[in-house]
Write a protein that holds these residues in place. Structure first.
Motif, PDB file in Angstrom:
ATOM      1  N   LYS A   1       8.813   3.083  40.212  1.00  0.00           N
ATOM      2  CA  LYS A   1       8.803   2.391  38.810  1.00  0.00           C
ATOM      3  C   LYS A   1       9.707   1.276  38.788  1.00  0.00           C
ATOM      4  CE  LYS A   1       6.115   5.525  37.015  1.00  0.00           C
ATOM      5  NZ  LYS A   1       4.773   5.075  36.803  1.00  0.00           N
ATOM      6  N   ALA A   2      10.878   1.111  39.608  1.00  0.00           N
ATOM      7  CA  ALA A   2      11.870   0.138  39.668  1.00  0.00           C
ATOM      8  C   ALA A   2      11.128  -0.992  40.393  1.00  0.00           C
ATOM      9  CB  ALA A   2      13.083   0.551  40.300  1.00  0.00           C
ATOM     10  N   GLU A   3      10.136  -0.638  41.414  1.00  0.00           N
ATOM     11  CA  GLU A   3       9.572  -2.052  41.938  1.00  0.00           C
ATOM     12  C   GLU A   3       8.708  -2.388  40.849  1.00  0.00           C
ATOM     13  OE1 GLU A   3       7.945  -0.241  45.497  1.00  0.00           O
ATOM     14  OE2 GLU A   3       9.918  -0.304  46.566  1.00  0.00           O
ATOM     15  N   GLN A   4       7.822  -1.864  40.253  1.00  0.00           N
ATOM     16  CA  GLN A   4       7.097  -2.302  39.101  1.00  0.00           C
ATOM     17  C   GLN A   4       7.698  -3.049  38.317  1.00  0.00           C
ATOM     18  OE1 GLN A   4       5.021   1.184  37.580  1.00  0.00           O
ATOM     19  NE2 GLN A   4       3.860   1.466  39.390  1.00  0.00           N
ATOM     20  N   LEU A   5       8.794  -2.745  37.801  1.00  0.00           N
ATOM     21  CA  LEU A   5       9.624  -3.364  37.017  1.00  0.00           C
ATOM     22  C   LEU A   5      10.322  -4.624  37.360  1.00  0.00           C
ATOM     23  CD1 LEU A   5      11.031  -2.881  34.006  1.00  0.00           C
ATOM     24  CD2 LEU A   5      12.983  -2.077  34.887  1.00  0.00           C
ATOM     25  N   SER A   6      10.758  -4.764  38.617  1.00  0.00           N
ATOM     26  CA  SER A   6      11.406  -5.801  38.982  1.00  0.00           C
ATOM     27  C   SER A   6      10.599  -6.962  39.315  1.00  0.00           C
ATOM     28  CB  SER A   6      12.323  -5.337  40.195  1.00  0.00           C
ATOM     29  OG  SER A   6      11.896  -4.943  41.246  1.00  0.00           O
ATOM     30  N   SER A   7       9.263  -6.312  39.935  1.00  0.00           N
ATOM     31  CA  SER A   7       8.145  -7.521  40.078  1.00  0.00           C
ATOM     32  C   SER A   7       7.781  -8.133  38.742  1.00  0.00           C
ATOM     33  CB  SER A   7       7.154  -6.963  41.144  1.00  0.00           C
ATOM     34  OG  SER A   7       6.426  -6.075  40.240  1.00  0.00           O
ATOM     35  N   LYS A   8       7.660  -7.383  37.788  1.00  0.00           N
ATOM     36  CA  LYS A   8       7.356  -7.973  36.556  1.00  0.00           C
ATOM     37  C   LYS A   8       8.332  -9.007  36.028  1.00  0.00           C
ATOM     38  CE  LYS A   8       6.215  -6.476  31.923  1.00  0.00           C
ATOM     39  NZ  LYS A   8       6.335  -5.333  31.079  1.00  0.00           N
ATOM     40  N   TYR A   9       9.567  -8.670  36.211  1.00  0.00           N
ATOM     41  CA  TYR A   9      10.469  -9.641  35.739  1.00  0.00           C
ATOM     42  C   TYR A   9      10.940 -10.866  36.927  1.00  0.00           C
ATOM     43  CZ  TYR A   9      11.177  -7.314  31.527  1.00  0.00           C
ATOM     44  OH  TYR A   9      10.827  -6.603  30.290  1.00  0.00           O
ATOM     45  N   ASN A  10      10.255 -10.488  37.935  1.00  0.00           N
ATOM     46  CA  ASN A  10      10.456 -11.579  39.161  1.00  0.00           C
ATOM     47  C   ASN A  10      11.905 -11.315  39.686  1.00  0.00           C
ATOM     48  OD1 ASN A  10       9.422 -13.217  40.671  1.00  0.00           O
ATOM     49  ND2 ASN A  10       8.882 -14.722  39.517  1.00  0.00           N
ATOM     50  N   LEU A  11      12.416 -10.298  39.810  1.00  0.00           N
ATOM     51  CA  LEU A  11      13.764 -10.214  40.214  1.00  0.00           C
ATOM     52  C   LEU A  11      13.924  -9.388  41.622  1.00  0.00           C
ATOM     53  CD1 LEU A  11      15.414  -8.669  36.831  1.00  0.00           C
ATOM     54  CD2 LEU A  11      15.799 -10.835  37.909  1.00  0.00           C
ATOM     55  N   LYS A  12      14.919  -9.662  42.541  1.00  0.00           N
ATOM     56  CA  LYS A  12      14.981  -9.004  43.694  1.00  0.00           C
ATOM     57  C   LYS A  12      15.431  -7.427  43.309  1.00  0.00           C
ATOM     58  CE  LYS A  12      17.750 -10.120  47.858  1.00  0.00           C
ATOM     59  NZ  LYS A  12      18.446 -11.063  48.536  1.00  0.00           N
ATOM     60  N   LEU A  13      14.944  -6.587  44.079  1.00  0.00           N
ATOM     61  CA  LEU A  13      15.463  -5.028  43.849  1.00  0.00           C
ATOM     62  C   LEU A  13      15.844  -4.693  45.151  1.00  0.00           C
ATOM     63  CD1 LEU A  13      15.281  -2.447  42.493  1.00  0.00           C
ATOM     64  CD2 LEU A  13      12.956  -2.020  43.412  1.00  0.00           C
ATOM     65  N   VAL A  14      17.135  -4.201  45.079  1.00  0.00           N
ATOM     66  CA  VAL A  14      17.650  -3.628  46.227  1.00  0.00           C
ATOM     67  C   VAL A  14      18.308  -2.106  45.989  1.00  0.00           C
ATOM     68  CG1 VAL A  14      19.532  -3.948  48.112  1.00  0.00           C
ATOM     69  CG2 VAL A  14      18.729  -5.878  46.844  1.00  0.00           C
ATOM     70  N   ILE A  15      17.389  -1.370  46.703  1.00  0.00           N
ATOM     71  CA  ILE A  15      17.660   0.075  46.678  1.00  0.00           C
ATOM     72  C   ILE A  15      18.234   0.566  48.188  1.00  0.00           C
ATOM     73  CG2 ILE A  15      16.923   2.478  46.556  1.00  0.00           C
ATOM     74  CD1 ILE A  15      14.989   1.440  44.493  1.00  0.00           C
ATOM     75  N   PRO A  16      19.508   0.900  48.245  1.00  0.00           N
ATOM     76  CA  PRO A  16      19.630   1.029  49.968  1.00  0.00           C
ATOM     77  C   PRO A  16      18.819   2.275  50.388  1.00  0.00           C
ATOM     78  CG  PRO A  16      21.721   1.512  48.228  1.00  0.00           C
ATOM     79  CD  PRO A  16      20.439   1.275  47.484  1.00  0.00           C
ATOM     80  N   SER A  17      18.991   2.210  51.797  1.00  0.00           N
ATOM     81  CA  SER A  17      17.909   3.005  52.485  1.00  0.00           C
ATOM     82  C   SER A  17      18.667   4.653  52.386  1.00  0.00           C
ATOM     83  CB  SER A  17      17.882   2.833  53.986  1.00  0.00           C
ATOM     84  OG  SER A  17      19.342   2.567  54.676  1.00  0.00           O
ATOM     85  N   LEU A  18      17.914   5.585  52.781  1.00  0.00           N
ATOM     86  CA  LEU A  18      18.311   6.975  52.495  1.00  0.00           C
ATOM     87  C   LEU A  18      19.923   7.161  52.719  1.00  0.00           C
ATOM     88  CD1 LEU A  18      15.476   9.425  53.120  1.00  0.00           C
ATOM     89  CD2 LEU A  18      16.503   8.644  50.954  1.00  0.00           C
TER      90      LEU A  18
END
Ligand code: KG4
Ligand code: ZN
Length: 338
Positions: free
Chosen positions: A279-296
């Motif tokens: 869901k965060a990927e969908q949101l950030s691509s809609k707003y053209n933002l870089k999304l950073v979620i650390p690896s596990l």
């Protein structure tokens, strides 16, 4: 510059070494035995930290090909966390620092999480919106630099991770709740039960205790957990997970819309959740933002984030003296005003 990081705030003992800006070791020992008790037992946690900390430090030094005396800065989590558990790592770090005559930096565990995205190849860019979703905290922050963190909102009751853990226990999936619920939810129907999402006056606050109670009521209405078949449990897990993620994404979307930021970072144990990521990927691509979620490795509790936070504090002229005391809870205002 070589930094040793130590993390013992809850049920993971972790030791990391940052050597010339590179992460040379990040060893994590998880206390899985708590699952026999349905949750973390503080006293057992402290004892396990005490047993493993010294061998873990030795292994981290070996892995990094360094000697104790090569270290420049010794850092440890000072809080928030279980007080007995914190004491083990903090006292160990202070002792090392005293005997080796090295600089000491006490690190706030939540600040460790906030900047954990910087351990990734693709790093957040300032200013960024940070959603902290750990076992004990849910915070929405505007992060302008390593020393300017502004709180937009937080949970008024349970943390998101806490809700996962409590609901998991309630529907018989056990500890640790987040991964168990996620696994069950993969086989369930998220639309079967319409669990409520709290409406709050403050735009960036969260509330998860009503949702937890709604799951409890639902289970009671079915005549208790024994009366619910396996598929139904999967459907409850999926419906609950969907409600939590919707609530998180809703607030994140509001913050992204209202602040001019370059990146979004989601950190803490719950950031390991695959639906939240999707869901965060969908949101950030809609707003053209870089999304950073650390690896596990860096979402859950780890010492790499502690060593990295210590590095940024040190670079901003901050070190601590050996009287620094551990603290069990987060003073949301103290960590914002560096
Ligand atoms: O940050 P963390 O490792 O420890 C604290 O500082 O609290 O977060 C632990 C929390 C637990 O509540 C755990 O259930 C949750 O993170 N968690 C997850 C997942 N993996 C861990 N929650 C949802 N989905 C997951 N895959
Ligand atoms: Zn944590």
């Amino acid at each position: 510059m070589i930094i040793l990081g130590i993390e013992t705030s809850c049920d993971e003992t972790s030791v990391a070494v940052i050597k010339n800006d590179l992460l040379a070791a990040n060893l994590i020992s998880s206390q899985y035995f708590h699952k026999n008790y349905g949750g973390v037992v503080p006293e057992l946690s402290s004892r396990a930290h005490l047993q493993i900390i010294n061998p873990l430090v030795k292994s981290a030094l070996e892995k990094s090909s360094i000697q104790l005396d090569d270290i420049d800065i010794i850092s440890a989590t000072a809080g928030p966390g279980l007080i007995g558990a914190l004491l083990v790592g903090l006292t160990y770090a202070k002792g090392l620092s005293l005997s080796l005559n090295k600089k000491f930096v006490a690190v706030n565990h939540i600040e460790g999480h906030i900047f954990s995205g910087f351990l990734m190849k693709e790093k957040p860019e300032f200013p960024f919106i940070c959603l902290v979703v750990s076992g004990g905290h849910t915070l929405l922050l505007l992060v302008k630099s390593f020393t300017e963190i502004y709180k937009l909102g937080s949970t008024v009751d349970d943390a998101a991770g806490e809700a996962f853990d409590k609901v998991s226990k309630l529907i018989g999936l056990g500890y640790p709740g987040g991964p168990k619920i996620q696994k069950a939810a993969e086989k369930g129907d998220p639309n079967r039960i319409n669990f409520p999402i709290a409406e709050l006056k403050e735009p960036y606050n969260f509330s998860f205790s009503g949702l937890k109670t709604a799951v409890l009521r639902y289970v009671q209405q079915q005549g208790g957990i024994q009366k619910i078949d396996e598929q139904h449990i999967f459907d409850i897990a999926a419906s609950f997970q969907s409600a939590v993620i919707k609530a998180l994404i809703q607030k994140l979307k509001k913050a992204i819309g209202n602040f001019d930021v370059k990146s979004v970072s989601i950190v803490g144990g719950v950031a390991a959740n695959s639906l939240l990521k999707e869901k965060a990927e969908q949101l950030s691509s809609k707003y053209n933002l870089k999304l950073v979620i650390p690896s596990l490795e860096f979402c859950g509790d780890n010492a790499a984030m502690i060593a990295f936070r210590a590095k940024t504090l040190f670079e901003n002229g901050i070190t601590h003296d050996l009287n620094y005391k551990p603290y069990p809870s987060l003073d949301e205002n103290s960590f914002l005003s560096l």
